[in-house]
Motif scaffolding. Structure first.
Motif, PDB file in Angstrom:
ATOM      1  N   UNK A 163       0.783  -1.285   0.039  1.00 20.69           N
ATOM      2  CA  UNK A 163      -0.037  -0.141  -0.028  1.00 20.69           C
ATOM      3  C   UNK A 163       1.024   1.159  -0.013  1.00 20.69           C
ATOM      4  N   UNK A 164       1.782   1.330   0.959  1.00 24.16           N
ATOM      5  CA  UNK A 164       2.618   2.600   0.938  1.00 24.16           C
ATOM      6  C   UNK A 164       3.678   2.411  -0.167  1.00 24.16           C
ATOM      7  N   UNK A 165       4.111   1.300  -0.578  1.00 22.11           N
ATOM      8  CA  UNK A 165       4.989   1.435  -2.069  1.00 22.11           C
ATOM      9  C   UNK A 165       4.289   2.128  -3.176  1.00 22.11           C
ATOM     10  N   UNK A 166       2.968   1.754  -3.332  1.00 21.87           N
ATOM     11  CA  UNK A 166       2.287   2.161  -4.476  1.00 21.87           C
ATOM     12  C   UNK A 166       1.782   3.801  -4.205  1.00 21.87           C
ATOM     13  N   UNK A 167       1.719   3.996  -2.912  1.00 21.27           N
ATOM     14  CA  UNK A 167       1.469   5.530  -2.628  1.00 21.27           C
ATOM     15  C   UNK A 167       2.687   6.235  -2.857  1.00 21.27           C
ATOM     16  N   UNK A 168       3.829   5.988  -2.286  1.00 21.65           N
ATOM     17  CA  UNK A 168       4.998   6.737  -2.463  1.00 21.65           C
ATOM     18  C   UNK A 168       6.243   6.291  -2.644  1.00 21.65           C
ATOM     19  N   UNK A 169       6.327   5.050  -3.275  1.00 16.59           N
ATOM     20  CA  UNK A 169       7.487   4.359  -3.971  1.00 16.59           C
ATOM     21  C   UNK A 169       8.124   3.600  -2.857  1.00 16.59           C
ATOM     22  N   UNK A 170       9.327   3.098  -3.006  1.00 16.34           N
ATOM     23  CA  UNK A 170      10.230   2.228  -2.004  1.00 16.34           C
ATOM     24  C   UNK A 170      10.321   2.962  -0.770  1.00 16.34           C
ATOM     25  N   UNK A 171      10.525   4.358  -0.973  1.00 17.66           N
ATOM     26  CA  UNK A 171      11.063   5.306   0.332  1.00 17.66           C
ATOM     27  C   UNK A 171       9.924   5.099   1.540  1.00 17.66           C
ATOM     28  N   UNK A 172       8.706   5.306   0.905  1.00 18.83           N
ATOM     29  CA  UNK A 172       7.716   5.156   1.756  1.00 18.83           C
ATOM     30  C   UNK A 172       7.267   3.949   2.394  1.00 18.83           C
ATOM     31  N   UNK A 173       7.488   3.067   1.636  1.00 19.14           N
ATOM     32  CA  UNK A 173       7.400   1.536   1.942  1.00 19.14           C
ATOM     33  C   UNK A 173       8.556   1.308   2.951  1.00 19.14           C
ATOM     34  N   UNK A 174       9.751   1.677   2.913  1.00 16.63           N
ATOM     35  CA  UNK A 174      10.782   1.467   3.832  1.00 16.63           C
ATOM     36  C   UNK A 174      10.477   2.446   5.210  1.00 16.63           C
ATOM     37  N   UNK A 175       9.926   3.399   4.862  1.00 13.12           N
ATOM     38  CA  UNK A 175       9.346   4.110   6.271  1.00 13.12           C
ATOM     39  C   UNK A 175       8.438   3.267   6.981  1.00 13.12           C
ATOM     40  N   UNK A 176       7.463   2.841   6.333  1.00  8.03           N
ATOM     41  CA  UNK A 176       6.536   1.792   6.985  1.00  8.03           C
ATOM     42  C   UNK A 176       7.601   0.832   7.923  1.00  8.03           C
ATOM     43  N   UNK A 177       8.311   0.225   7.012  1.00  9.60           N
ATOM     44  CA  UNK A 177       8.944  -1.079   7.730  1.00  9.60           C
ATOM     45  C   UNK A 177       9.741  -0.798   8.953  1.00  9.60           C
ATOM     46  N   UNK A 178      10.274   0.559   8.849  1.00  2.22           N
ATOM     47  CA  UNK A 178      11.008   1.122   9.831  1.00  2.22           C
ATOM     48  C   UNK A 178      10.039   1.175  11.157  1.00  2.22           C
ATOM     49  N   UNK A 179       8.781   1.551  11.007  1.00  2.18           N
ATOM     50  CA  UNK A 179       7.698   1.930  11.951  1.00  2.18           C
ATOM     51  C   UNK A 179       7.308   0.500  12.661  1.00  2.18           C
ATOM     52  N   UNK A 180       7.241  -0.447  11.409  1.00  2.00           N
ATOM     53  CA  UNK A 180       6.585  -1.742  11.934  1.00  2.00           C
ATOM     54  C   UNK A 180       7.936  -2.629  12.701  1.00  2.00           C
ATOM     55  N   UNK A 181       9.191  -2.408  12.404  1.00  2.00           N
ATOM     56  CA  UNK A 181      10.084  -2.709  13.108  1.00  2.00           C
ATOM     57  C   UNK A 181      10.461  -2.496  14.379  1.00  2.00           C
ATOM     58  N   UNK A 182      10.129  -1.145  14.518  1.00  2.00           N
ATOM     59  CA  UNK A 182      10.246  -0.426  15.741  1.00  2.00           C
ATOM     60  C   UNK A 182       9.251  -1.148  16.785  1.00  2.00           C
ATOM     61  N   UNK A 183       7.689  -1.245  16.111  1.00  2.00           N
ATOM     62  CA  UNK A 183       7.037  -1.914  17.117  1.00  2.00           C
ATOM     63  C   UNK A 183       7.378  -3.381  17.526  1.00  2.00           C
ATOM     64  N   UNK A 184       7.998  -4.147  16.769  1.00  2.00           N
ATOM     65  CA  UNK A 184       8.154  -5.441  16.997  1.00  2.00           C
ATOM     66  C   UNK A 184       9.329  -5.674  17.855  1.00  2.00           C
ATOM     67  N   UNK A 185      10.061  -4.734  18.119  1.00  2.00           N
ATOM     68  CA  UNK A 185      11.292  -4.517  18.938  1.00  2.00           C
ATOM     69  C   UNK A 185      11.025  -3.787  20.378  1.00  2.00           C
ATOM     70  N   UNK A 186      10.236  -2.809  20.314  1.00  2.00           N
ATOM     71  CA  UNK A 186      10.051  -2.059  21.576  1.00  2.00           C
ATOM     72  C   UNK A 186       8.673  -1.917  21.949  1.00  2.00           C
ATOM     73  N   UNK A 187       7.678  -2.256  21.040  1.00  2.00           N
ATOM     74  CA  UNK A 187       6.342  -1.905  21.302  1.00  2.00           C
ATOM     75  C   UNK A 187       5.618  -2.744  22.211  1.00  2.00           C
ATOM     76  N   UNK A 188       6.326  -3.288  23.273  1.00  2.00           N
ATOM     77  CA  UNK A 188       5.580  -4.265  24.211  1.00  2.00           C
ATOM     78  C   UNK A 188       5.274  -3.552  25.475  1.00  2.00           C
TER      79      UNK A 188
END
Length: 322
Positions: A163-188
């Protein structure tokens, strides 16, 4: 149209190759950056709830914005050298932002272990893809955990980045991955991360709000396409989509439970503490290893439907702007 073309290439290569172990992956770099920043941000702020919330908020802003800025700068720099180099890097990152084949392969390993190995091996296999404690899971509990993670990661690992990739290309998709990775590491919500991880968890909830609901609808459509109970998927989704402390996780789990006619979720242990979570779906029959394979078929069909729908939308908008 370049973004759409890069997304199509990335989608196809992910289905073919997944995530080769030898290839450096942006998520690994993100994980290292999160650990680095956590070690420096925690002592830089007061060791109070408010201070640690502030420290976590700095992390939650710095990592996604830094990822977005660095990826945009890299694409811009390569574009100055040659447009083909920029496209190649964007297609590579689109590939690495998606996780359909990796999720299918890991969950199939669980299915194989359940049908052809021992229960401890099946527990070890499912421990690779779930966050809960797996040492005491029954065979049915292992299968349930695998189906749940396919359902949840259909959104987090495939539809949201697409979804984010087709909205804003790979940079926005990677930005989402950064958010999701943060949650998986510290979002407890445990003693260590209750305050420091709060901003990351809430940012992940916000980033996944729309993709999670889109993913649920795609799973309902995938159920119809694969011969599962699409009506049941819609009914259980309407009824149980809020049966989770997260505003997003039960969206896809409820659609999957209804499509398969099984019950998911329920009490689960995390870090040695039992959490009495509500069930999702109706207990019409026992869950089985075969349900993991069915969930994977729905994953692939739902991903293809998402690419068609979101790609057509982006292409249509691009044509209107010409």
């Amino acid at each position: 149209m370049e973004i759409l073309a890069a997304a199509l290439v990335g989608f196809a290569v992910d289905l073919l190759l997944g995530d080769p172990a030898w290839m450096p992956h942006p998520v690994v770099c993100m994980g290292k950056a999160i650990s680095f920043l956590e070690k420096r941000l925690r002592p830089a702020f007061p060791n109070t709830p408010r201070g640690q919330i502030a420290a976590g908020a700095v992390l939650a802003a710095a990592l996604p914005l830094g990822t977005l800025a660095l990826s945009l700068a890299a694409l811009f720099a390569l574009g100055l050298v040659h447009p083909a180099l920029r496209f190649a890097l964007e297609a590579l990152w689109c590939w690495q932002a998606l996780a359909a084949k990796c999720l299918r392969d890991e969950s199939r390993n669980v299915c194989r272990a359940l049908t052809g190995a021992t229960l401890p091996e099946a527990r070890a296999a499912v421990a690779r893809i779930v966050g809960r404690d797996t040492d005491s899971l029954s065979a049915e509990g292992v299968a349930r955990a695998a189906v749940e993670t396919v359902a949840e990661n259909f959104s987090d690992g495939e539809i949201a980045p697409l979804f984010y990739m087709l909205l804003g290309g790979a940079p926005l998709a990677l930005c989402y991955k950064a958010i999701n990775t943060m949650d998986s590491m510290v979002g407890y919500k445990n003693e260590r991360y209750l305050y420091f991880g709060r901003a990351a968890a809430r940012l992940d909830d916000a980033a996944n709000w729309l993709p999670a609901r889109l993913s649920a609808l795609l799973l309902i459509a995938a159920a119809a396409c694969t011969g599962q109970d699409a009506r049941g998927a819609f009914r259980i989704w309407r009824r149980d989509r809020r049966n989770h402390s997260s505003p997003n996780s039960a969206q896809t789990e409820s659609a999957m439970a209804g499509a398969l006619g099984v019950r998911l979720a329920g009490p689960a242990s995390y870090f040695g503490t039992l959490h009495d979570k509500p069930y999702i779906g109706d207990d019409r029959r026992p869950i089985s290893p075969a349900d993991i394979c069915t969930a994977n078929r729905m994953l692939y069909v739902g991903s293809a439907l998402a690419l068609l729908a979101l790609g057509a939308l982006r292409a249509g908008i691009a044509l209107l702007c010409i």
